[in-house]
Scaffold this motif. Sequence first.
Motif, PDB file in Angstrom:
ATOM      1  N   LEU A  11       0.838  -1.196   0.000  1.00  0.00           N
ATOM      2  CA  LEU A  11       0.000   0.000   0.000  1.00  0.00           C
ATOM      3  C   LEU A  11       0.881   1.256   0.000  1.00  0.00           C
ATOM      4  N   GLU A  12       1.878   1.281   0.857  1.00  0.00           N
ATOM      5  CA  GLU A  12       2.791   2.426   0.899  1.00  0.00           C
ATOM      6  C   GLU A  12       3.585   2.553  -0.394  1.00  0.00           C
ATOM      7  N   GLU A  13       4.006   1.450  -0.979  1.00  0.00           N
ATOM      8  CA  GLU A  13       4.730   1.485  -2.255  1.00  0.00           C
ATOM      9  C   GLU A  13       3.843   2.019  -3.380  1.00  0.00           C
ATOM     10  N   MET A  14       2.571   1.623  -3.388  1.00  0.00           N
ATOM     11  CA  MET A  14       1.633   2.114  -4.396  1.00  0.00           C
ATOM     12  C   MET A  14       1.472   3.624  -4.279  1.00  0.00           C
ATOM     13  N   LYS A  15       1.358   4.125  -3.050  1.00  0.00           N
ATOM     14  CA  LYS A  15       1.221   5.563  -2.839  1.00  0.00           C
ATOM     15  C   LYS A  15       2.477   6.298  -3.316  1.00  0.00           C
ATOM     16  N   LYS A  16       3.649   5.768  -2.998  1.00  0.00           N
ATOM     17  CA  LYS A  16       4.903   6.393  -3.440  1.00  0.00           C
ATOM     18  C   LYS A  16       4.987   6.422  -4.958  1.00  0.00           C
ATOM     19  N   ALA A  17       4.633   5.304  -5.608  1.00  0.00           N
ATOM     20  CA  ALA A  17       4.695   5.231  -7.067  1.00  0.00           C
ATOM     21  C   ALA A  17       3.732   6.226  -7.702  1.00  0.00           C
ATOM     22  N   ALA A  18       2.527   6.347  -7.151  1.00  0.00           N
ATOM     23  CA  ALA A  18       1.551   7.302  -7.680  1.00  0.00           C
ATOM     24  C   ALA A  18       2.093   8.726  -7.590  1.00  0.00           C
ATOM     25  N   LEU A  19       2.736   9.060  -6.479  1.00  0.00           N
ATOM     26  CA  LEU A  19       3.314  10.394  -6.317  1.00  0.00           C
ATOM     27  C   LEU A  19       4.474  10.629  -7.279  1.00  0.00           C
ATOM     28  N   GLU A  20       5.225   9.587  -7.592  1.00  0.00           N
ATOM     29  CA  GLU A  20       6.307   9.726  -8.569  1.00  0.00           C
ATOM     30  C   GLU A  20       5.735   9.957  -9.966  1.00  0.00           C
ATOM     31  N   ILE A  21       4.635   9.297 -10.279  1.00  0.00           N
ATOM     32  CA  ILE A  21       3.994   9.474 -11.591  1.00  0.00           C
ATOM     33  C   ILE A  21       3.388  10.865 -11.697  1.00  0.00           C
ATOM     34  N   ASP A  22       2.694  11.296 -10.651  1.00  0.00           N
ATOM     35  CA  ASP A  22       2.067  12.617 -10.660  1.00  0.00           C
ATOM     36  C   ASP A  22       2.098  13.197  -9.246  1.00  0.00           C
ATOM     37  N   PRO A  23       2.991  14.150  -8.983  1.00  0.00           N
ATOM     38  CA  PRO A  23       3.126  14.724  -7.643  1.00  0.00           C
ATOM     39  C   PRO A  23       1.899  15.483  -7.143  1.00  0.00           C
ATOM     40  N   ALA A  24       0.903  15.696  -8.006  1.00  0.00           N
ATOM     41  CA  ALA A  24      -0.291  16.434  -7.587  1.00  0.00           C
ATOM     42  C   ALA A  24      -1.329  15.551  -6.891  1.00  0.00           C
ATOM     43  N   VAL A  25      -1.091  14.255  -6.789  1.00  0.00           N
ATOM     44  CA  VAL A  25      -2.065  13.379  -6.130  1.00  0.00           C
ATOM     45  C   VAL A  25      -1.853  13.440  -4.612  1.00  0.00           C
ATOM     46  N   ARG A  26      -2.961  13.463  -3.879  1.00  0.00           N
ATOM     47  CA  ARG A  26      -2.930  13.445  -2.422  1.00  0.00           C
ATOM     48  C   ARG A  26      -3.841  12.314  -1.951  1.00  0.00           C
ATOM     49  N   PHE A  27      -3.308  11.411  -1.162  1.00  0.00           N
ATOM     50  CA  PHE A  27      -4.122  10.331  -0.613  1.00  0.00           C
ATOM     51  C   PHE A  27      -4.815  10.848   0.635  1.00  0.00           C
ATOM     52  N   THR A  28      -6.124  11.034   0.503  1.00  0.00           N
ATOM     53  CA  THR A  28      -6.890  11.686   1.555  1.00  0.00           C
ATOM     54  C   THR A  28      -7.676  10.720   2.425  1.00  0.00           C
ATOM     55  N   HIS A  29      -7.768   9.464   1.998  1.00  0.00           N
ATOM     56  CA  HIS A  29      -8.574   8.521   2.766  1.00  0.00           C
ATOM     57  C   HIS A  29      -8.163   7.100   2.396  1.00  0.00           C
ATOM     58  N   SER A  30      -8.027   6.268   3.387  1.00  0.00           N
ATOM     59  CA  SER A  30      -7.699   4.867   3.152  1.00  0.00           C
ATOM     60  C   SER A  30      -8.377   4.035   4.238  1.00  0.00           C
TER      61      SER A  30
END
Length: 119
Positions: A11-30
Motif C-alpha cells: 500500500l505504501e509502495e503504491m502511494k509512493k509510485a503514484a506520487l512519482e507518476i504525478d506529484p499532484a495526487v494526495r491520498f486523503t482517505h484509506s
Amino acid sequence: MTARERYNFHLEEMKKAALEIDPAVRFTHSEEYLGRPENPLAVMIMGRWAKGRYEGDGVYAGGSEWCKQTRYNVEMLDTTVGGEREFSVIEIGETDRTKWMTLAEPNFEAFIGEKVSAS
C-alpha cells in the motif's frame, strides 16, 4: 513477512509510485475491512488532486470549480495527525462551529485553492 505486513508495505509502495507518476495526487482517505465481510467495502483508497498549497495563514479560495468563489480563513495548527500538519479551515462568516474544519495536510491541499490575501 506476514500477509498484513505485505499489505501495508505494498500500500505504501503504491502511494509512493503514484506520487512519482504525478506529484499532484494526495491520498486523503484509506480504509480496509479485510476479514470483516459484514462491511460492504473490503478496501477503499482515495486519491484526490492537490488544488492548493499552504502559503501562510490567511484567506484562501475554495479548490473546486463549484466553490472557487467561496473564501476560507486558514490557520496552521500546532498539532499533527500521522505526521501531517493540521489546518483550521473556516468559511468566512460561518458561525456554526459544526461546519468549522480541521484538515490534515493532504486533505487541505485537495480541498483548498489559491491564497487570496493575508488574514
